[in-house]
Design a protein around this motif. Sequence first.
Motif, PDB file in Angstrom:
ATOM      1  N   ASP A  21       1.289  -1.041  -0.173  1.00  0.00           N
ATOM      2  CA  ASP A  21       0.055   0.049   0.450  1.00  0.00           C
ATOM      3  C   ASP A  21       0.847   1.138  -0.020  1.00  0.00           C
TER       4      ASP A  21
ATOM      5  N   ASP B 238       1.696   3.198   2.417  1.00  0.00           N
ATOM      6  CA  ASP B 238       2.476   3.386   3.484  1.00  0.00           C
ATOM      7  C   ASP B 238       3.892   2.333   3.498  1.00  0.00           C
TER       8      ASP B 238
ATOM      9  N   ASN C  26       3.297  -1.034   3.539  1.00  0.00           N
ATOM     10  CA  ASN C  26       2.823  -2.481   4.181  1.00  0.00           C
ATOM     11  C   ASN C  26       2.093  -3.894   2.871  1.00  0.00           C
TER      12      ASN C  26
END
Length: 139
Positions: A112, A114, A116
Amino acid sequence: MLERLPHPLLPNHITKEFNELAKNAKGRYIVIVSGIIHDITPFAKDHPGGLPLIKASHGKDCTTAFNGAVYQHSNAARNLLATMRIGVLGGSEDLFWKQQRIENKSVPIDNDADGNRIVRSGSQATTFNTVIGGTAGAA
């Protein structure tokens, strides 16, 4: 796997057509949830997850995220989303992600925004009218 019948009122698109639609949707946010193409632009600024989440979702199949991988959306959210339908995608979520992998090798679709890791179930069939859990909270 369940075979979807064409929706009598919505245009049916193949993956390539959906990709073109999303690519040419200047200032609009187009997503897929449960095989239905939605233009979520009217709600983008009000989405509780924020506009960055909506922007990151543009042009993607968000079925798994919508059904609990990110947030288990309420019945109210499902009803609101139903008002934004613009078409039907022929095929499944799994096929769509495989196509994204082939066409967008430079775009990291495994993580994603971020960084992750995104976990997807390759064998999950998406069906209509399936609600797992649900709350009476915010849409």
